[in-house]
Write a protein that holds these residues in place. Sequence first.
Motif, PDB file in Angstrom:
ATOM      1  N   THR B  16      32.513  32.574  31.028  1.00 16.79           N
ATOM      2  CA  THR B  16      32.833  33.290  32.250  1.00 16.79           C
ATOM      3  C   THR B  16      34.181  34.014  32.180  1.00 16.79           C
ATOM      4  O   THR B  16      34.308  35.137  32.625  1.00 16.79           O
ATOM      5  CB  THR B  16      32.831  32.322  33.439  1.00 16.79           C
ATOM      6  OG1 THR B  16      31.698  31.487  33.327  1.00 16.79           O
ATOM      7  CG2 THR B  16      32.753  33.077  34.749  1.00 16.79           C
ATOM      8  N   ARG B  35      34.738  43.300  40.842  1.00 19.65           N
ATOM      9  CA  ARG B  35      33.466  43.278  41.566  1.00 19.65           C
ATOM     10  C   ARG B  35      33.000  41.842  41.803  1.00 19.65           C
ATOM     11  O   ARG B  35      33.596  40.892  41.331  1.00 19.65           O
ATOM     12  CB  ARG B  35      32.392  44.001  40.746  1.00 19.65           C
ATOM     13  CG  ARG B  35      32.675  45.468  40.565  1.00 19.65           C
ATOM     14  CD  ARG B  35      31.443  46.168  40.035  1.00 19.65           C
ATOM     15  NE  ARG B  35      31.818  47.498  39.586  1.00 19.65           N
ATOM     16  CZ  ARG B  35      32.082  47.784  38.313  1.00 19.65           C
ATOM     17  NH1 ARG B  35      31.971  46.863  37.373  1.00 19.65           N
ATOM     18  NH2 ARG B  35      32.448  48.995  37.987  1.00 19.65           N
ATOM     19  N   THR B  41      37.055  33.994  41.548  1.00 23.33           N
ATOM     20  CA  THR B  41      37.104  32.639  42.094  1.00 23.33           C
ATOM     21  C   THR B  41      37.235  31.622  40.974  1.00 23.33           C
ATOM     22  O   THR B  41      37.964  30.637  41.081  1.00 23.33           O
ATOM     23  CB  THR B  41      35.837  32.376  42.931  1.00 23.33           C
ATOM     24  OG1 THR B  41      35.781  33.350  43.964  1.00 23.33           O
ATOM     25  CG2 THR B  41      35.844  30.995  43.514  1.00 23.33           C
ATOM     26  N   GLN B  83      37.633  30.298  48.599  1.00 24.86           N
ATOM     27  CA  GLN B  83      36.592  31.162  49.149  1.00 24.86           C
ATOM     28  C   GLN B  83      35.562  30.276  49.850  1.00 24.86           C
ATOM     29  O   GLN B  83      35.237  29.197  49.390  1.00 24.86           O
ATOM     30  CB  GLN B  83      35.922  31.912  48.011  1.00 24.86           C
ATOM     31  CG  GLN B  83      34.978  32.984  48.485  1.00 24.86           C
ATOM     32  CD  GLN B  83      34.592  33.916  47.370  1.00 24.86           C
ATOM     33  OE1 GLN B  83      34.640  33.539  46.209  1.00 24.86           O
ATOM     34  NE2 GLN B  83      34.230  35.124  47.714  1.00 24.86           N
TER      35      GLN B  83
ATOM     36  N   LEU D 178      25.091  31.849  41.303  1.00 21.94           N
ATOM     37  CA  LEU D 178      25.590  33.181  41.660  1.00 21.94           C
ATOM     38  C   LEU D 178      26.971  33.081  42.282  1.00 21.94           C
ATOM     39  O   LEU D 178      27.345  32.059  42.844  1.00 21.94           O
ATOM     40  CB  LEU D 178      24.640  33.840  42.672  1.00 21.94           C
ATOM     41  CG  LEU D 178      23.231  34.125  42.199  1.00 21.94           C
ATOM     42  CD1 LEU D 178      22.455  34.821  43.310  1.00 21.94           C
ATOM     43  CD2 LEU D 178      23.236  34.979  40.946  1.00 21.94           C
ATOM     44  N   GLY D 207      33.251  39.862  51.694  1.00 20.51           N
ATOM     45  CA  GLY D 207      33.322  39.641  50.258  1.00 20.51           C
ATOM     46  C   GLY D 207      32.720  40.757  49.432  1.00 20.51           C
ATOM     47  O   GLY D 207      32.440  40.562  48.261  1.00 20.51           O
TER      48      GLY D 207
HETATM   49  N1  LIG Z   1      28.793  26.748  39.266  1.00 18.57           N
HETATM   50  C1  LIG Z   1      28.461  27.783  38.475  1.00 18.57           C
HETATM   51  N2  LIG Z   1      27.622  27.609  37.428  1.00 18.57           N
HETATM   52  C2  LIG Z   1      27.296  28.634  36.618  1.00 18.57           C
HETATM   53  N3  LIG Z   1      27.723  29.878  36.787  1.00 18.57           N
HETATM   54  C3  LIG Z   1      28.567  30.124  37.808  1.00 18.57           C
HETATM   55  C4  LIG Z   1      28.977  29.088  38.702  1.00 18.57           C
HETATM   56  N4  LIG Z   1      29.794  29.617  39.624  1.00 18.57           N
HETATM   57  C5  LIG Z   1      29.899  30.935  39.313  1.00 18.57           C
HETATM   58  N5  LIG Z   1      29.163  31.230  38.233  1.00 18.57           N
HETATM   59  C6  LIG Z   1      29.040  32.546  37.605  1.00 18.57           C
HETATM   60  O1  LIG Z   1      30.305  32.897  37.110  1.00 18.57           O
HETATM   61  C7  LIG Z   1      30.574  34.259  37.366  1.00 18.57           C
HETATM   62  C8  LIG Z   1      31.896  34.386  38.092  1.00 18.57           C
HETATM   63  O2  LIG Z   1      31.793  33.819  39.397  1.00 18.57           O
HETATM   64  P1  LIG Z   1      32.961  33.853  40.453  1.00 18.57           P
HETATM   65  O3  LIG Z   1      32.547  33.030  41.590  1.00 18.57           O
HETATM   66  O4  LIG Z   1      34.222  33.500  39.785  1.00 18.57           O
HETATM   67  O5  LIG Z   1      32.960  35.375  40.878  1.00 18.57           O
HETATM   68  P2  LIG Z   1      33.909  36.151  41.849  1.00 18.57           P
HETATM   69  O6  LIG Z   1      34.607  37.131  41.011  1.00 18.57           O
HETATM   70  O7  LIG Z   1      34.704  35.243  42.634  1.00 18.57           O
HETATM   71  O8  LIG Z   1      32.836  36.933  42.742  1.00 18.57           O
HETATM   72  P3  LIG Z   1      32.809  37.205  44.323  1.00 18.57           P
HETATM   73  O9  LIG Z   1      33.599  38.415  44.546  1.00 18.57           O
HETATM   74  O10 LIG Z   1      31.394  37.453  44.598  1.00 18.57           O
HETATM   75  O11 LIG Z   1      33.354  36.014  44.996  1.00 18.57           O
HETATM   76  C9  LIG Z   1      29.413  34.803  38.150  1.00 18.57           C
HETATM   77  O12 LIG Z   1      28.628  35.573  37.309  1.00 18.57           O
HETATM   78  C10 LIG Z   1      28.667  33.605  38.614  1.00 18.57           C
HETATM   79  O13 LIG Z   1      27.295  33.876  38.584  1.00 18.57           O
END
Ligand SMILES: Nc1ncnc2c1ncn2[C@@H]1O[C@H](COP(=O)(O)OP(=O)(O)OP(=O)(O)O)[C@@H](O)[C@H]1O
Lengths: 545, 231, 376, 276, 407
Positions: B16, B35, B41, B83, D178, D207
């Motif tokens: 990730t 995005r 997060t 979040q 996701l 968001g």
């Molecule tokens: N518990 C999890 N297990 C597996 N994959 C995860 C998990 N949580 C998040 N992901 C994946 O890791 C990637 C990053 O997620 P993250 O939540 O950090 O995104 P973000 O940048 O905060 O997005 P948003 O703006 O939608 O909050 C995403 O592609 C998500 O699908």
Amino acid sequence: MPMNPTCRSRRFPHLGGLGLVFGVLILMMLPLGSMADEIDAALIDLSDRSFEVKQAAVDVIAAGGDPRAGTLLEALLGGNLYARESDRRPVLVAPSPGGYRLTDALDGSDLGEVERGAVKKITINNRMRNQLRTAIAALTLASPDPEIRLKAAQQMLGDANPIVVEAIRDQLGREDDQRVRDYLDLSLALASLRDEAPAARLAAVNALSGSLYPAARNALTKLLSDEPDPEVRAAAERSLAAIEQKLKLNAAAETLFFGLSLGSVLVLAAIGLAITFGVMGVINMAHGELIMIGAYTTYLVQQAMPGFLDYSLFVAIPAAFVVAGLLGVLIERSVIRFLYGRPLETLLATFGISLILQQLVRTTISAQNVAVQNPSWMSGALQINPALALTYNRLYILIFALMVFVALLLILKRTALGLQVRAVAQNRAMARSMGVRSARVDALTFGLGAGVAGVAGVALSQLTNVGPNMGQAYIIDSFMVVVFGGVGNLWGTLVAGLTLGVANKLMEPWAGAVLAKILVLVFIILFIQKRPRGLFPQRGRAADG
Amino acid sequence: MLEISGLNQFYGESHTLWDLDVEIPQGQCTCVMGRNGVGKTTLMQCIMGLLPLRSGSLSYEGQDLARLTAERRAPLGIGYVPQGRQIFPLLTVEENLRIGLAARPDRAKQIPGYIFELFPVLKEMLGRRGGDLSGGQQQQLAIGRALVIDPKLLILDEPTEGIQPNIVHEIGDIIRRLMTDLNLTVILVEQKLPFARRVADRFIILDRGRLMASGAMPDLTEDLVKQYLTV
Amino acid sequence: MGVASVMRGDRGGQAMLAVLLVVAVVVPILNLMVPESSPWHVSTYTVTLLGKYLTYALLAVAVDLVWGYLGILSLGHAAFFGLGGYAMGMYLMRQIGDRGVYGHPVLPDFMVFLNWSELPWFWQGFDLFWFAALMAILVPGTLAFIFGYLAFRSRVTGVYLSIMTQALTYALMLAFFRNEMGFGGNNGLTDFKDILGFDLKSDATRIGLFLASAGALALGYLACRWIVTSRLGRVAVAIRDAEARTRFIGYRVDRVKLAIFTFSAMLAGVAGALYVPQVGIINPGEFSPLNSIELVIWVAIGGRATLYGAVIGAILVNYGKTYFTGAFPEAWLFALGALFVIVTLFLPKGIAGLVGMIRTWRRSRSPAESAAEAAP
Amino acid sequence: MKPVEQLRESMRKDRQWSFMYSMLDLDLDVSQGVILYLEGVSVSFDGFKAINNLNFYVNAGELRCVIGPNGAGKTTMMDIITGKTRPDTGSAYFGRTIDLLRLSEPEIAALGVGRKFQKPTVFESHSVFENLELAMAGDKRVFPTLFARLGGEQRDRIHEVLGIIGLQEQTHREAGALSHGQKQWLEIGMLLMQDPHLLLVDEPVAGMTHQEMDRTAELLLSLEGKHSVVVVEHDMDFVRSIAKRVTVLHQGSVLAEGSMDEVQNDPRVVEVYLGE
Amino acid sequence: QSADDTIKVGVLHSLSGTMAISETTLKDTVLMLVDEQNKKGGLLGKNLEAVVVDPASDWPLFAEKARELLTQDKVAVVFGCWTSVSRKSVLPVFEELNGLLFYPVQYEGEESSKNVFYTGAAPNQQAIPAVDYLKNELGVERWVLAGTDYVYPRTTNKILEAYLKQNGVAEEDIMINYTPFGHSDWQSIVSDIKRFGSEGKKTAVVSTINGDANVPFYKELGNQGVSAEDIPVIAFSVGEEELSGIDTKPLVGHLAAWNYFMSVDDPANSSFIETWHGFTKNDKRVTNDPMEAHKIGFDLWVQAVEKAGTTDPDAVQAAIIGLETKNLTGGTAKMLPNHHITKPVLIGEIQEDGQFAVVWSTEEEVPGDAWSDFLEGSKDLTADWTPPVMCGNFNTVTKTCLGAQAQ
Ligand SMILES: Nc1ncnc2c1ncn2[C@@H]1O[C@H](COP(=O)(O)OP(=O)(O)OP(=O)(O)O)[C@@H](O)[C@H]1O
Ligand SMILES: Nc1ncnc2c1ncn2[C@@H]1O[C@H](COP(=O)(O)OP(=O)(O)OP(=O)(O)O)[C@@H](O)[C@H]1O
Ligand SMILES: [Mg+2]
Ligand SMILES: [Mg+2]
């Protein structure tokens, strides 16, 4: 052979006592010396194999009027009288380094030291116990100690023998203790029911109105069956009705107490689970075994301090808390901490732990139950009136349960630990982000729940078996109580436990123990339809998802 | 203040975050942008210690954060507004706030009064269960809760989500004020450009777990926005 | 829908059914045709034991259906199992006829003994096999339906539901313990002689029962597979994960639950009915709440929400019990307890998850290989 | 309620035998041009009035925005419409004939009221595809569901929606994995799959980036006419871009209603909500 | 192979679960008996080997384990079972595989199997004499029959009820009460008993309360002040072993009826106790009635095997009938044709030390009766496993062998 033929009566053994008193009173007037030989023979007879011979001997000794006869009979009743093997003379024994130190039972002279095999306990049976008590009562009705007189008066209650009645009347004349007087009055009233004169009977009937002594009720019932005088009959009916009325009230009070007491046991058993399961969310199947560990701790404490039985529980309570609590911490640190977020798996693991703990007790202590003793202050009953007594052990346990409840409530509501544990249970990651040391909180909380289970074990050891299976007996009920009350709510556990206890006891008289239990279960199932989250549900948006 | 270097993170088998090197300067507000699903997060959770790192180091005021458990980081003065709010739903508002008290260095027993000044709703709702609050109220509670621990570094993951406009505006002011008053360092995850531009001093942009760009806020060009923040 | 489509993608299940088929063919041959002296002989003891395990496996599958997929941790399945067992037991009792100890032509011994003069109404009809067989399914089904109707309508969920199912089981246990109930009290029903005219003591009958159990397991498994692969199965999982949300997209959660729960109870009833003739006794102990918990544990050990894991778990735990109680009669609880703890700690997805774990482990060791694997 | 009434209520045929009695048979009647009537609705929680004598109407085919301070009762209003919360007083009708207060959540959903939750809730252990499949309009009773098979047309529809919500790449990922924003989109997708008459959309763009917001706006606007949509949102840019008619809730009742401009310039709205 | 020079003895007692409390002792007893026999040179020149399994208080598991012992381990004899239901569960197995089971616990009767030897008391060897004692010696006129709700108490109480009524006891002077297994809250019941006993007539409780439920029962009696002098309780299931788990002070004077007490002064008993203490390396361990029953059963089996010269079940069955051995209370136990044995009936009062003092005993041994004379269905039945009858339930009126054995 017995000299008093009524003693051998098979149909009416209690007449043995009667005849005895009769004998005592008559023989008191005879010169003492002529009896000496007979008493000597009787003393030897006490160690005879046959209980009839022994009983006859007791009669003789009691009638002998020897001032020390009372002590001897008391010793016999208390199981402290032994016979010297060599000459079958009854002796009192005191343990000494070489065996026993003997004293003559009758004259109190020191008979030296012997080894243990040289004396044999004189056994008595049920019938003799009755006989002895009556005899001692007769000998002690005039005792200077009011407590002894009280006992004697109680023992003689309802005795219809005219000579006894005479003695009672005598004693009443000089009795100054009110409690003793009450008994003596009652005895006289009961006797007067058999009086020739209707007026006397009427007075007695009225005196007995509302009396809660079973003897009074029985005597009135009996009177009704053959009373010729209509006025007396009517009065007796009234008196009896008054008695029945009062009895009913007392019975209701008793049922309520039984219910609360059963409820308090449920609460105690469940309250540790209300923490480990209710607050932490661990489906703790080993909860019952933690209770068991507490009970075994009580046993071990009692073994370790044999001379201080009365204080043992005060040691056992903290000891059980610590032992079970530490075990809880151990279980939490070694197994459960890997399972947070997977509550159902805690079920599996703790079930395994419960099996291991059971078997551990079986192999290290024994597969049999062990005897946990009741301190003297835990036995007996608080006699509210002749028809209502609250047993001390139940009473104390009820109070104890409430104390434990309040203590826990304070811990959960008033301390940082209480707040932190709830936070951890609701959102572990967030709690950790807020600096809550979740590992410590988990260990402490689980330890607390386990410790409380252990403390419950101390209380339960006073009521029931202590054995490897004892935990299994409580686990189902405990979960039921916690869930019925509403998971996560300590008040719910309290109310649910008490409610189920009272419901059970209300139903038991007419449904029987088994059906009552079934009905309570059905009641719970139906009740949950109305309140799908227990008596005190977690409410609000979060709860209904 | 916080230095992240060579950070890699995996969810199971999916990589990730890739070799992140980020520096958060003291006393400034750094906005993390990107995005949906790029790992913002995830990065915050790594900083808080809620997710295990595969490799990399986190140095906070010279201290190696990576070796500390999550619960040891809050007392160092890292406050976190996650979040999705993550309110303790069955604790009252007051209890939600009190939780942080234990982590304060000064061991205060009272919730600092300025929090109620910032969010008067919280005062009104003190006895209500956190879970019963409306979404925006919860968000305010989440920020208030993070402030209780008296943070030096405040991590805000989309803090304005679901909050009414006037309060959003106010939150921007509050952040700035706290930074000056309390010498606070802020990491802000924010999607809304206007807000980000108003509040943040610096930005970093992530895409698919990689650091794409960083710099002072005025350097955030339309180009960058187009490239990394639009779909 | 064909077997093939139902089993598609279920590698564990395919393997399990294949093993089951082999066992069902080989065991009877080894039992009936191979002489006892041969080391290849499978004793009747083993056959009966296997038969018993298979019924347990079917029961576990039923539990996994509601627990693994629907999220209902039912502690009532021992009761459904027991009820099915009692229905069969009543049939077997009636088959005894006048061969009971008191030689009464109609009444079972315990009724003669309790001075009952005629057969209670609820025993009528159980002399007919088809009726008993029907009851073995309908009684648990009806009970599950009524219970479920009330509980699901009132939205009793989670531990509340679990504990209520447990209360149900417990109440039934107490009720069946009562001699007045007319089911033989604590002793239950025992001393069966024959089934459908075949002597229960003969090897051929035992093989027959064993095969019936294997068949029931296979069919039950396929039926459950069919459900979980259907859209209803996906709705069930949706309910498990987010019940309220499922409602808002228009599924009547209570009815879905009710249908699957009832079906599962019926399956448990079938398992019970097959269990009783093989072990030769049914008594209220089967309703014991601890049995229900153990049952859930079989499923957890095997691997929740896999179905075939339930089969593995049931067979493994019960084989362990059989083996340990003979081999270490005084310490076997340590072994069993440790097994439970170790599986939970090290195999979070149960034994079925072991395969996945090994695969991941292998892959993490040789990334090249995994890349190749992922390519097509 | 008096006990007798309670008893009568519990014995009512549609309650007692509700599983035999399909509310789906009732037709949605929008002959007055209004699809949703909320009249005199009040709800209180532990004495706190979350909704206070609220009157709210939505026309068929209308796109309505609802704004209002945090805690104004917007989400609670949606809870009432979808059957999650029962009001203490008042009435809620879907079309002229259908009394929402007598129906359960699935019945309301089946009648064509779809909802996106403020906090995204998706089926975490299902794939994105399956989430959409489950939400898809169709006969959702037990047996039809058991025998349901996915037709080609339905498959196409799912792929179409996947395209709209931009989750094609995630088609077979578990929804639980996701990110927050992706879940938001998935929720919207599920809502589209339901093809409801009335869509209740609670904070759809929280968001999301600006461009995503624009896409969402486009999407909602495209629904207008065929569907009635109620959108709750705090992002004023977004509201401005879609709003025709805006309702402002405050303390559980309507504070103002009108065009975006009217509302924006209403001093009360500025004071409690928008700020300077 | 070693199997040829050992004779295997199966031990089928629960070592875990609810019954482990009682049954583990019996397992130890059999192990001790086997040990002693081996010290004496074994049997038929072979060593005895005990095979222990744990049926875990699980009744179907009993049947499974019985089958395992008989077919897998090929034991010559099995000593085992405690509860009736466990015996009922294994019975078909023993009959099918023609094994031998020695069952050591007092039970409800109404059974006699070719393959089972009942060395515990039948109702006529315990219940009836006990009631006679209460009636004659203590003048009891009112009766509380309290029991756990299962077959043994039900049967015993039925027999007693019939017997009491025959002896002129009125309906209202009999109170019957059943409780579930492991019942632990006796408050209401004890209170009822107290009330029932306070109506002027001498009252006694005949207790067939089983196992664990006894401890809370006696504790409640003690606490509610029901002393043995007021309302004596005579128990059929409370022995030394059970008392060792109770604080006996409040129970002094309550009674039990058994066929053996540890306190009986007899050389055979003393040496048995000594061996037991030696074997268990614990001189606090008590002995009890079912242990004596196992001892008698074991001795009789050994004799029978020696007499028959083989362990073949048929031969042993034929040989054992009529054999006698000394029991531990100075009398003899004889295996009767109905597979029950002769036993003395002893009544003991609980002493403070947890032992019983014998207060009454039958003059001579009472032969066990498989089929009660006081029950409607069974008064015409007898059991006789000698030719020509060879039947466990023979109807003496119709002269037919009933039930399964008929085929
Ligand atoms: N518990 C999890 N297990 C597996 N994959 C995860 C998990 N949580 C998040 N992901 C994946 O890791 C990637 C990053 O997620 P993250 O939540 O950090 O995104 P973000 O940048 O905060 O997005 P948003 O703006 O939608 O909050 C995403 O592609 C998500 O699908
Ligand atoms: N179950 C409940 N118990 C107590 N109070 C509640 C409950 N549900 C809602 N409330 C209160 O009702 C009010 C309205 O909440 P609601 O969620 O409808 O607000 P909202 O308009 O959606 O706000 P936001 O814009 O912040 O989402 C809030 O003050 C909330 O605290
Ligand atoms: Mg994010
Ligand atoms: Mg809202």
